[in-house]
Design an enzyme around this catalytic site. Sequence first.
Site, PDB file in Angstrom:
ATOM      1  N   HIS A 164       0.828  -1.212   0.000  1.00 36.31           N
ATOM      2  CA  HIS A 164       0.000   0.000   0.000  1.00 36.31           C
ATOM      3  C   HIS A 164       0.864   1.266   0.000  1.00 36.31           C
ATOM      4  CE1 HIS A 164      -3.376  -2.672   1.012  1.00 36.31           C
ATOM      5  NE2 HIS A 164      -2.572  -3.189   1.934  1.00 36.31           N
ATOM      6  N   SER A 285      15.702  21.159 -16.318  1.00 32.64           N
ATOM      7  CA  SER A 285      14.581  22.064 -16.535  1.00 32.64           C
ATOM      8  C   SER A 285      15.062  23.312 -17.251  1.00 32.64           C
ATOM      9  CB  SER A 285      13.953  22.442 -15.190  1.00 32.64           C
ATOM     10  OG  SER A 285      13.096  23.559 -15.316  1.00 32.64           O
ATOM     11  N   LYS A 291      17.028  21.095 -11.189  1.00 34.95           N
ATOM     12  CA  LYS A 291      16.255  19.898 -11.505  1.00 34.95           C
ATOM     13  C   LYS A 291      17.079  18.830 -12.219  1.00 34.95           C
ATOM     14  CE  LYS A 291      12.431  19.279 -11.117  1.00 34.95           C
ATOM     15  NZ  LYS A 291      11.370  19.716 -12.033  1.00 34.95           N
ATOM     16  N   GLU A 298       9.913   8.158 -16.939  1.00 35.15           N
ATOM     17  CA  GLU A 298       8.634   8.808 -17.198  1.00 35.15           C
ATOM     18  C   GLU A 298       8.131   8.512 -18.605  1.00 35.15           C
ATOM     19  OE1 GLU A 298       9.035  12.633 -14.174  1.00 35.15           O
ATOM     20  OE2 GLU A 298       9.305  12.935 -16.319  1.00 35.15           O
TER      21      GLU A 298
END
Length: 465
Positions: A164, A285, A291, A298
Amino acid sequence: MKSASPDAKNPMWSGRFSESTSELVAAFSESVSYDSRLYRQDIAGSQAHARMLAKVGVISQSDADVIVDGLDRVLGEIESGAFTWKTALEDVHMNIEARLTELVGDAGKRLHTGRSRNDQVATDIRLYVRDSIDVLLQLLDTLADGLLGLAEQEADSIMPGFTHLQIAQPVTFGHHMLAWREQVLRDRSRLVDCRKRLNLLPLGSAALAGTVYPLDRHYVAQQLGFDGVTENSLDAVSDRDFAIEFCAAASLILVHLSRWSEELIIWSTPMFGFVALPDRFCTGSSIMPQKKNPDVPELVRGKTGRVIGDLNALLVLMKGQPLAYNRDNQEDKEPLFDAIDTVTMCLRVYADMVPHIVCKREACRAAAAKGFSTATDLADYLARRGLPFRDAHHVVGAVVGLAAQRDCDIAELSLETLQGFSPIIEADVYGHITLEASVSARKTYGGTAPEQVRAAIARARSAKP
């Protein structure tokens, strides 16, 4: 009367028609813009067919030799970039046959004896998917090897295991990598099974009913590396189960990679900090200089949806078709090709990235120390001392409640405090509720204990040919 040579205005099937196909319909119905990638398989199938026609005496050996040599010339033109693909000739088959006829004359017109584009395309696609599976099997093997190496490197590295997405019990990073590898092995097994079922030759089924020519289908199958021939001509020309099965296997591969991607994305955030991904697999970024974005995971997570969509497209394509071949089946190629391209690229980047994933051991261990991950070990300790497990579970729940109030781990509670919950707890309890003790105790076959992780790695290495 001399037959006309096939060209854009006079296609091979034009004898029945009194007017030319409209330019709109020609543009709408062409498939060569995407099925031209089948050229190697189409040429190999045609050469095998020509040799067989000569073997059974349907065409002369000299014509077969001219056809085979001419197709080699066509292959050379395609691979050198000199070949001109013509959308008015509809597809890869008619483009290659038209060019062959230009090169060798009437011998080229004899090539199509005893076959149809229906069984021809069915053969080409099976060959193409088979070739693609062979590439994917190699990539899966490389990926499995990378996971094995990473598991060996991190066999003792403690991290939290989750259910979970809540901290459950401590495991090792190596054990987690072996879990990923199990998924790869199942993916490999599915592709091997898919390859077995598709590896039957449909050529010789002709349009739908077979042919009057004495074709030796088994001879062609042997030349092309098929295990045998299809049993029923109606089914052979209209079957796309193998394409659907491949896309199902590809979807599962991507689902697995997507699950890994989700974990890597979470693990690489500063809040977790479990792993570091190589810079070459990440981007920055345009506005935030700090970043480091996990773009590869992704993108793989995103591309999973399109492969699942490819599977769905094929299922919907086939669901309403009567036997035998229907032009609908032209629409099988784009989703199939997209699935092949996408899963191949995703496996390539993962096979390259996995061996270079860095496990940040201290952060993993610190996280495992939170969330009372050794609570089950305390319950097991009490159960081994005679307390029924359900009662032990209740006692430990109370212990965890107190530890949560004090904002400490259960191993940081004093012996006196622990004995206040159960008098059967003794000083040796601390040898059971540390992270290392918890992990090491799970020695069942397939468990997370470092010795079991190493045993699993040894079995995997010994099982390889």
